[in-house]
Scaffold this motif. Structure first.
Motif, PDB file in Angstrom:
ATOM      1  N   GLU A 153       0.817  -1.215   0.000  1.00  0.00           N
ATOM      2  CA  GLU A 153       0.000   0.000   0.000  1.00  0.00           C
ATOM      3  C   GLU A 153       0.852   1.266   0.000  1.00  0.00           C
ATOM      4  OE1 GLU A 153      -3.038  -0.098  -0.815  1.00  0.00           O
ATOM      5  OE2 GLU A 153      -3.164  -2.280  -0.638  1.00  0.00           O
ATOM      6  N   LEU A 154       2.000   1.233   0.661  1.00  0.00           N
ATOM      7  CA  LEU A 154       2.879   2.401   0.633  1.00  0.00           C
ATOM      8  C   LEU A 154       3.480   2.596  -0.757  1.00  0.00           C
ATOM      9  CD1 LEU A 154       4.623   2.224   4.119  1.00  0.00           C
ATOM     10  CD2 LEU A 154       2.638   3.585   3.407  1.00  0.00           C
ATOM     11  N   GLU A 155       3.763   1.490  -1.432  1.00  0.00           N
ATOM     12  CA  GLU A 155       4.276   1.584  -2.807  1.00  0.00           C
ATOM     13  C   GLU A 155       3.196   2.158  -3.730  1.00  0.00           C
ATOM     14  OE1 GLU A 155       6.709   1.704  -5.969  1.00  0.00           O
ATOM     15  OE2 GLU A 155       7.290   1.344  -3.892  1.00  0.00           O
ATOM     16  N   ARG A 156       1.962   1.698  -3.569  1.00  0.00           N
ATOM     17  CA  ARG A 156       0.863   2.239  -4.385  1.00  0.00           C
ATOM     18  C   ARG A 156       0.694   3.737  -4.136  1.00  0.00           C
ATOM     19  NH1 ARG A 156      -3.528  -2.655  -3.503  1.00  0.00           N
ATOM     20  NH2 ARG A 156      -2.569  -4.062  -5.016  1.00  0.00           N
ATOM     21  N   ARG A 157       0.761   4.143  -2.884  1.00  0.00           N
ATOM     22  CA  ARG A 157       0.647   5.557  -2.516  1.00  0.00           C
ATOM     23  C   ARG A 157       1.763   6.364  -3.174  1.00  0.00           C
ATOM     24  NH1 ARG A 157       3.145   8.671   1.683  1.00  0.00           N
ATOM     25  NH2 ARG A 157       1.782  10.352   2.402  1.00  0.00           N
ATOM     26  N   HIS A 158       2.959   5.828  -3.103  1.00  0.00           N
ATOM     27  CA  HIS A 158       4.133   6.500  -3.661  1.00  0.00           C
ATOM     28  C   HIS A 158       3.940   6.755  -5.167  1.00  0.00           C
ATOM     29  CE1 HIS A 158       8.362   7.648  -3.440  1.00  0.00           C
ATOM     30  NE2 HIS A 158       8.512   7.030  -4.595  1.00  0.00           N
ATOM     31  N   ARG A 159       3.475   5.738  -5.861  1.00  0.00           N
ATOM     32  CA  ARG A 159       3.242   5.877  -7.307  1.00  0.00           C
ATOM     33  C   ARG A 159       2.106   6.863  -7.591  1.00  0.00           C
ATOM     34  NH1 ARG A 159       3.814  -0.105  -7.804  1.00  0.00           N
ATOM     35  NH2 ARG A 159       1.567  -0.016  -7.577  1.00  0.00           N
ATOM     36  N   ARG A 160       1.013   6.750  -6.803  1.00  0.00           N
ATOM     37  CA  ARG A 160      -0.121   7.656  -6.979  1.00  0.00           C
ATOM     38  C   ARG A 160       0.303   9.123  -6.833  1.00  0.00           C
ATOM     39  NH1 ARG A 160      -3.052   4.542  -3.736  1.00  0.00           N
ATOM     40  NH2 ARG A 160      -2.836   5.898  -1.936  1.00  0.00           N
ATOM     41  N   LEU A 161       1.203   9.372  -5.887  1.00  0.00           N
ATOM     42  CA  LEU A 161       1.662  10.732  -5.642  1.00  0.00           C
ATOM     43  C   LEU A 161       2.735  11.175  -6.634  1.00  0.00           C
ATOM     44  CD1 LEU A 161       1.766  10.611  -1.741  1.00  0.00           C
ATOM     45  CD2 LEU A 161       0.090  11.795  -3.190  1.00  0.00           C
ATOM     46  N   ARG A 184       5.881  10.333  -6.901  1.00  0.00           N
ATOM     47  CA  ARG A 184       7.177  10.634  -6.274  1.00  0.00           C
ATOM     48  C   ARG A 184       8.307   9.822  -6.921  1.00  0.00           C
ATOM     49  NH1 ARG A 184       4.959  10.908  -0.071  1.00  0.00           N
ATOM     50  NH2 ARG A 184       4.046  12.973  -0.280  1.00  0.00           N
ATOM     51  N   PRO A 185       9.505  10.365  -6.937  1.00  0.00           N
ATOM     52  CA  PRO A 185      10.639   9.646  -7.529  1.00  0.00           C
ATOM     53  C   PRO A 185      11.130   8.530  -6.603  1.00  0.00           C
ATOM     54  CG  PRO A 185      11.382  11.718  -6.582  1.00  0.00           C
ATOM     55  CD  PRO A 185       9.876  11.700  -6.456  1.00  0.00           C
ATOM     56  N   ALA A 231      11.666   5.105  -4.612  1.00  0.00           N
ATOM     57  CA  ALA A 231      10.759   4.177  -3.932  1.00  0.00           C
ATOM     58  C   ALA A 231      10.286   4.811  -2.628  1.00  0.00           C
ATOM     59  CB  ALA A 231      11.494   2.864  -3.640  1.00  0.00           C
ATOM     60  N   TRP A 232       9.223   4.275  -2.063  1.00  0.00           N
ATOM     61  CA  TRP A 232       8.657   4.875  -0.842  1.00  0.00           C
ATOM     62  C   TRP A 232       9.667   4.922   0.292  1.00  0.00           C
ATOM     63  CZ3 TRP A 232       8.418   2.243   3.711  1.00  0.00           C
ATOM     64  CH2 TRP A 232       8.481   0.857   3.658  1.00  0.00           C
ATOM     65  N   TRP A 233      10.548   3.917   0.370  1.00  0.00           N
ATOM     66  CA  TRP A 233      11.525   3.882   1.467  1.00  0.00           C
ATOM     67  C   TRP A 233      12.652   4.904   1.284  1.00  0.00           C
ATOM     68  CZ3 TRP A 233      10.684  -0.236  -1.834  1.00  0.00           C
ATOM     69  CH2 TRP A 233      11.683  -0.451  -2.776  1.00  0.00           C
ATOM     70  N   ASP A 234      12.766   5.463   0.070  1.00  0.00           N
ATOM     71  CA  ASP A 234      13.721   6.557  -0.133  1.00  0.00           C
ATOM     72  C   ASP A 234      13.214   7.829   0.540  1.00  0.00           C
ATOM     73  OD1 ASP A 234      15.414   4.964  -1.720  1.00  0.00           O
ATOM     74  OD2 ASP A 234      14.243   5.433  -3.527  1.00  0.00           O
ATOM     75  N   ASP A 235      11.905   7.883   0.778  1.00  0.00           N
ATOM     76  CA  ASP A 235      11.255   8.956   1.530  1.00  0.00           C
ATOM     77  C   ASP A 235      11.561  10.350   0.983  1.00  0.00           C
ATOM     78  OD1 ASP A 235       9.612  10.001   3.526  1.00  0.00           O
ATOM     79  OD2 ASP A 235      11.225  10.062   5.000  1.00  0.00           O
ATOM     80  N   PRO A 236      11.259  10.583  -0.303  1.00  0.00           N
ATOM     81  CA  PRO A 236      11.563  11.900  -0.872  1.00  0.00           C
ATOM     82  C   PRO A 236      10.794  13.045  -0.207  1.00  0.00           C
ATOM     83  CG  PRO A 236      10.230  10.606  -2.387  1.00  0.00           C
ATOM     84  CD  PRO A 236      10.628   9.690  -1.268  1.00  0.00           C
ATOM     85  N   ALA A 237       9.644  12.762   0.397  1.00  0.00           N
ATOM     86  CA  ALA A 237       8.861  13.820   1.056  1.00  0.00           C
ATOM     87  C   ALA A 237       9.250  13.975   2.529  1.00  0.00           C
ATOM     88  CB  ALA A 237       7.368  13.520   0.935  1.00  0.00           C
ATOM     89  N   ARG A 238      10.220  13.190   2.988  1.00  0.00           N
ATOM     90  CA  ARG A 238      10.711  13.258   4.383  1.00  0.00           C
ATOM     91  C   ARG A 238       9.585  13.056   5.401  1.00  0.00           C
ATOM     92  NH1 ARG A 238      15.423  11.792   4.118  1.00  0.00           N
ATOM     93  NH2 ARG A 238      15.860  12.601   6.161  1.00  0.00           N
TER      94      ARG A 238
END
Length: 176
Positions: free
Chosen positions: A23-31, A33-34, A36-43
């Motif tokens: 679900e975090l991966e889906r969220r990351h793609r939906r948003l 963001r560059p 992967a979700w674990w890279d945490d680009p939005a901090r």
């Protein structure tokens, strides 16, 4: 008793981490963001989460494994996933992580947090060979099956088929 809980709890741990990560991966793609979700680009993740991710990456390299999503998800401990369910992430990660629990009544993050927290503490005690006899084992068994049921009803059926918890409780006459 400890090994019975560890065996069945292992099924929960795998399903929980895989569901939340999906679900975090889906969220990351939906948003959009560059990375992967674990890279945490939005901090959005706290320092402890970044530390756990860094350790998981280091461990994977040490073990000769590629640092890919699948390997990273498995290298992150149960505590990492547990803490993603806490109040800190109520307005950021939880709305998406909630989708990993399609059978959760309502949107009660606090219920999942409490139950997963109970199971995390039990897992740590059993992993370190600490006694579990004085713990509320019946309530912990209920937490285990409840959280599994929030994730997947089929998971509960799978886990109960061959689960040793009830038999050990009966054999050892664990009372409520």
């Amino acid at each position: 008793m400890a090994s019975a809980f560890q065996e069945t709890g292992g099924h929960l741990e795998v399903a929980l981490r895989n569901g939340v990560a999906r679900e975090l991966e889906r969220r990351h793609r939906r948003l959009g963001r560059p990375g992967a979700w674990w890279d945490d680009p939005a901090r959005e993740l706290n320092a402890a989460a970044h530390q756990a991710i860094g350790k998981a990456r280091t461990d994977l390299r040490k073990w000769g494994k590629p640092v890919t999503g699948d390997y990273l998800v498995t290298a992150l401990g149960f505590g990492f996933w547990r803490y993603l369910l806490t109040t800190r992430y109520t307005s950021t990660l939880w709305p998406s992580a909630r989708r990993a629990f399609p059978h959760l009544p309502g949107k009660d993050r606090k219920l999942v947090e409490r139950q997963v927290g109970n199971l995390h503490r039990l897992r740590n005690r059993t992993s370190h060979g600490e006694p579990v006899w004085r713990l509320p084992l019946h309530a912990l068994r209920e937490d285990l099956y409840d959280v599994m049921g929030y994730l997947s009803r089929e998971l509960v059926e799978f886990a109960q088929d061959g689960c040793l918890i009830d038999g050990v409780m009966e054999d050892c006459r664990v009372v409520r």
